[in-house]
Design a protein around this motif. Sequence first.
Motif, short mmCIF file in Angstrom:
data_model
loop_
_atom_site.label_atom_id
_atom_site.label_comp_id
_atom_site.label_asym_id
_atom_site.label_seq_id
_atom_site.Cartn_x
_atom_site.Cartn_y
_atom_site.Cartn_z
N LEU A 106 9.28 -1.70 -10.15
CA LEU A 106 9.46 -0.60 -10.80
C LEU A 106 9.13 1.01 -10.29
O LEU A 106 9.92 1.70 -10.70
CB LEU A 106 8.08 -0.60 -11.88
CG LEU A 106 8.43 0.06 -13.25
CD1 LEU A 106 7.73 -0.64 -14.53
CD2 LEU A 106 7.52 1.50 -13.12
N ILE A 107 8.21 0.90 -9.46
CA ILE A 107 8.19 2.10 -8.40
C ILE A 107 9.53 2.45 -7.57
O ILE A 107 9.90 3.59 -7.68
CB ILE A 107 6.74 2.04 -7.78
CG1 ILE A 107 5.61 2.32 -8.62
CG2 ILE A 107 6.78 3.29 -7.09
CD1 ILE A 107 4.48 1.82 -8.04
N VAL A 108 9.96 1.40 -7.00
CA VAL A 108 10.97 1.46 -6.25
C VAL A 108 12.32 1.79 -6.79
O VAL A 108 13.17 2.74 -6.57
CB VAL A 108 11.16 0.21 -5.44
CG1 VAL A 108 12.36 0.37 -4.18
CG2 VAL A 108 9.87 0.31 -4.36
N ARG A 160 4.69 9.76 -7.66
CA ARG A 160 5.81 10.05 -8.38
C ARG A 160 6.05 9.54 -9.91
O ARG A 160 6.54 10.27 -10.31
CB ARG A 160 7.16 9.11 -7.77
CG ARG A 160 7.60 9.73 -6.57
CD ARG A 160 8.75 9.04 -6.15
NE ARG A 160 9.75 8.66 -7.08
CZ ARG A 160 10.71 7.85 -7.18
NH1 ARG A 160 11.14 7.11 -5.88
NH2 ARG A 160 11.45 7.58 -8.16
N LEU A 161 4.99 8.80 -10.13
CA LEU A 161 5.25 8.37 -11.53
C LEU A 161 4.60 9.56 -12.66
O LEU A 161 3.84 10.34 -11.93
CB LEU A 161 3.75 7.39 -11.92
CG LEU A 161 4.44 6.05 -11.38
CD1 LEU A 161 3.38 4.86 -11.59
CD2 LEU A 161 5.63 5.52 -12.21
N ARG A 202 0.05 6.86 -13.46
CA ARG A 202 -0.45 7.08 -11.74
C ARG A 202 -1.65 6.07 -11.66
O ARG A 202 -1.65 5.66 -10.43
CB ARG A 202 -0.68 8.28 -11.63
CG ARG A 202 0.55 9.33 -11.39
CD ARG A 202 0.28 10.68 -10.81
NE ARG A 202 -0.40 11.44 -11.42
CZ ARG A 202 0.06 12.40 -12.25
NH1 ARG A 202 1.31 12.39 -12.45
NH2 ARG A 202 -0.70 13.32 -12.97
N LEU A 203 -2.34 5.89 -12.83
CA LEU A 203 -3.61 5.09 -12.42
C LEU A 203 -3.06 3.62 -11.88
O LEU A 203 -4.09 2.90 -11.34
CB LEU A 203 -4.29 4.79 -13.85
CG LEU A 203 -5.58 5.79 -14.18
CD1 LEU A 203 -6.17 5.35 -15.46
CD2 LEU A 203 -6.70 5.61 -12.73
N ALA A 252 0.76 -1.24 0.02
CA ALA A 252 -0.12 -0.19 0.01
C ALA A 252 0.89 1.27 -0.11
O ALA A 252 0.56 2.17 -0.75
CB ALA A 252 -0.91 -0.02 1.30
N LEU A 253 2.24 1.10 0.70
CA LEU A 253 2.86 2.39 0.98
C LEU A 253 3.71 2.51 -0.42
O LEU A 253 3.64 3.82 -0.99
CB LEU A 253 3.89 2.07 2.00
CG LEU A 253 4.98 3.31 2.13
CD1 LEU A 253 4.27 4.53 2.57
CD2 LEU A 253 6.07 2.81 3.01
N ILE A 254 3.99 1.38 -1.20
CA ILE A 254 4.69 1.52 -2.45
C ILE A 254 3.75 2.20 -3.54
O ILE A 254 3.99 3.05 -4.42
CB ILE A 254 5.19 0.44 -2.87
CG1 ILE A 254 6.68 -0.04 -1.85
CG2 ILE A 254 5.64 0.31 -4.39
CD1 ILE A 254 6.96 -1.51 -2.17
N GLY A 255 2.50 1.75 -3.27
CA GLY A 255 1.27 2.05 -4.35
C GLY A 255 1.18 3.72 -4.04
O GLY A 255 1.21 4.55 -5.05
#
Lengths: 131, 158
Positions: B77-79, A36-37, A43-44, A27-30
Amino acid sequence: MIYPAADLPLSVALAVAFFLLVGAALALIGAIGFLRLPTFYERLHAPALGTSWGIGGIMLASMIYFTVSSSRLVIHEILIGIFVTVTTPITFMLLARAALHRDRTARRDGVPRKYVGPEERPNPEDVSDAS
Amino acid sequence: MLPYPILTISLTLMWMLLNGFTLGHLILGALVAVFASWAMASLRPDKPKLNKWYLLPKLFFIVLYDVALSNIAVAWLIVRGRAKGRKAGFLTIPLEIKDRTALALLAIILTSTPGSVWLEYDSYDGSILMHVLDLEEEEQWVATIKNRYEKLLMEIFA
């Protein structure tokens, strides 16, 4: 009756902690990705982390914890999972189509066009010639 | 008397999950569920035609596995940031399924999978527009959706 958390067997406590941490981390990474994206469409994707295994992990942790600590089967959390899974596509689609509509109206580059009705569509033969 | 038996059963089950598995709640929940499904019947939704319902658990576990994998991929990918040369992009996929319930199920599957979002469905040529976070191989995405999900969905909803 519910036992205090400290009385839980070690193996159960480990399983609960594992699922809780995995869910919370996703959830945090999301949320970070959501921030940031670069583009709206990218971002969706980020919140889907929280609504899939993010909620799944937390749900499993809660189910294990309360089932063991109150020594009866507690699985009503599964309803949260089902309803979140079934309802998120509605929000996502609404947001995505609003964005598509805006981008198409503004004729922004890189957004696929929408053909309304058969007469507006390009002739399939023309398309295959061009490509 | 029961226009949507699956709906009625699910509602009763939900009632009992929330209130406890006792005989009293079974009766009360069933009563509520029957009235609720009558209310639903007056909306006249399409009745899903389940053909091979026993394939549903198989679909469920395939999706659970795929969602877990793509969770890891998207989180990574995000990290760590995007690998060189990879980009996000739009994708149009022609579909053969026309059944509304099957389409709704596919929409749920695709949106719950991080890394792919269902944008819109074109009922004229039966294609969907989706956006994928990692457009590695276009053919691969199309193949996954068509072979992995669509085939199974077409078997379930004949």
